[in-house]
Design a protein around this motif. Structure first.
Motif, PDB file in Angstrom:
ATOM      1  N   ASP A 183       1.857  -1.717   4.334  1.00 13.72           N
ATOM      2  CA  ASP A 183       2.276  -1.361   5.683  1.00 13.72           C
ATOM      3  C   ASP A 183       3.203  -0.150   5.676  1.00 13.72           C
ATOM      4  O   ASP A 183       3.219   0.634   6.615  1.00 13.72           O
ATOM      5  CB  ASP A 183       2.982  -2.540   6.365  1.00 13.72           C
ATOM      6  CG  ASP A 183       2.030  -3.703   6.635  1.00 13.72           C
ATOM      7  OD1 ASP A 183       0.817  -3.447   6.801  1.00 13.72           O
ATOM      8  OD2 ASP A 183       2.502  -4.854   6.680  1.00 13.72           O
ATOM      9  N   ASN A 184       3.971  -0.005   4.605  1.00 12.43           N
ATOM     10  CA  ASN A 184       4.908   1.101   4.489  1.00 12.43           C
ATOM     11  C   ASN A 184       4.240   2.245   3.720  1.00 12.43           C
ATOM     12  O   ASN A 184       3.926   2.098   2.534  1.00 12.43           O
ATOM     13  CB  ASN A 184       6.164   0.621   3.755  1.00 12.43           C
ATOM     14  CG  ASN A 184       7.236   1.676   3.665  1.00 12.43           C
ATOM     15  OD1 ASN A 184       6.973   2.863   3.804  1.00 12.43           O
ATOM     16  ND2 ASN A 184       8.453   1.242   3.416  1.00 12.43           N
ATOM     17  N   ARG A 204       2.662   5.936  -1.405  1.00 12.23           N
ATOM     18  CA  ARG A 204       2.977   7.163  -2.136  1.00 12.23           C
ATOM     19  C   ARG A 204       3.630   6.843  -3.481  1.00 12.23           C
ATOM     20  O   ARG A 204       3.323   7.467  -4.495  1.00 12.23           O
ATOM     21  CB  ARG A 204       3.874   8.079  -1.300  1.00 12.23           C
ATOM     22  CG  ARG A 204       3.131   8.746  -0.133  1.00 12.23           C
ATOM     23  CD  ARG A 204       3.941   9.856   0.501  1.00 12.23           C
ATOM     24  NE  ARG A 204       5.240   9.424   0.983  1.00 12.23           N
ATOM     25  CZ  ARG A 204       5.485   8.892   2.181  1.00 12.23           C
ATOM     26  NH1 ARG A 204       4.491   8.717   3.031  1.00 12.23           N
ATOM     27  NH2 ARG A 204       6.707   8.543   2.524  1.00 12.23           N
ATOM     28  N   LEU A 205       4.529   5.869  -3.492  1.00 13.08           N
ATOM     29  CA  LEU A 205       5.197   5.478  -4.733  1.00 13.08           C
ATOM     30  C   LEU A 205       4.181   4.975  -5.755  1.00 13.08           C
ATOM     31  O   LEU A 205       4.194   5.392  -6.922  1.00 13.08           O
ATOM     32  CB  LEU A 205       6.252   4.410  -4.468  1.00 13.08           C
ATOM     33  CG  LEU A 205       6.953   3.838  -5.703  1.00 13.08           C
ATOM     34  CD1 LEU A 205       7.755   4.911  -6.421  1.00 13.08           C
ATOM     35  CD2 LEU A 205       7.835   2.671  -5.311  1.00 13.08           C
ATOM     36  N   TYR A 206       3.306   4.087  -5.333  1.00 16.16           N
ATOM     37  CA  TYR A 206       2.297   3.566  -6.254  1.00 16.16           C
ATOM     38  C   TYR A 206       1.364   4.669  -6.736  1.00 16.16           C
ATOM     39  O   TYR A 206       1.004   4.710  -7.909  1.00 16.16           O
ATOM     40  CB  TYR A 206       1.501   2.425  -5.610  1.00 16.16           C
ATOM     41  CG  TYR A 206       2.167   1.084  -5.769  1.00 16.16           C
ATOM     42  CD1 TYR A 206       1.868   0.262  -6.848  1.00 16.16           C
ATOM     43  CD2 TYR A 206       3.112   0.639  -4.853  1.00 16.16           C
ATOM     44  CE1 TYR A 206       2.483  -0.964  -7.013  1.00 16.16           C
ATOM     45  CE2 TYR A 206       3.734  -0.588  -5.000  1.00 16.16           C
ATOM     46  CZ  TYR A 206       3.417  -1.385  -6.082  1.00 16.16           C
ATOM     47  OH  TYR A 206       4.028  -2.600  -6.247  1.00 16.16           O
TER      48      TYR A 206
END
Length: 75
Positions: free
Chosen positions: A8-9, A14-16
């Motif tokens: 959802d975020n 992007r982090l993953y």
């Protein structure tokens, strides 16, 4: 096209993506380092062409495969 959303975020997506991209780069660097070490052990010297043209034999391929599986399991 647009990348799929998994969380959802969007910041988590992007982090993953960043973590997986870095993991892929580290894996490639580990294989290149393995190539350099094997060539140095076998020949005592090497050139860039030696590194680029190296094809692992079955034993080296199996060892790399196991190392990659262990690496993936850790991350």
């Amino acid at each position: 096209g647009k990348r799929p959303d998994f969380f959802d975020n969007p910041a988590l997506d992007r982090l993953y993506s960043t973590v997986f991209a870095l993991a892929a780069e580290v894996s490639a660097l580990r294989e290149r380092q393995d190539t350099i070490e094997r060539l140095l052990d076998a020949r005592g010297t090497l050139s860039r062409a030696d590194i680029e043209n190296y094809v692992p034999d079955r034993t080296a391929g199996d060892e790399r495969g196991l190392a990659t599986q262990a690496y993936i399991a850790r991350i």
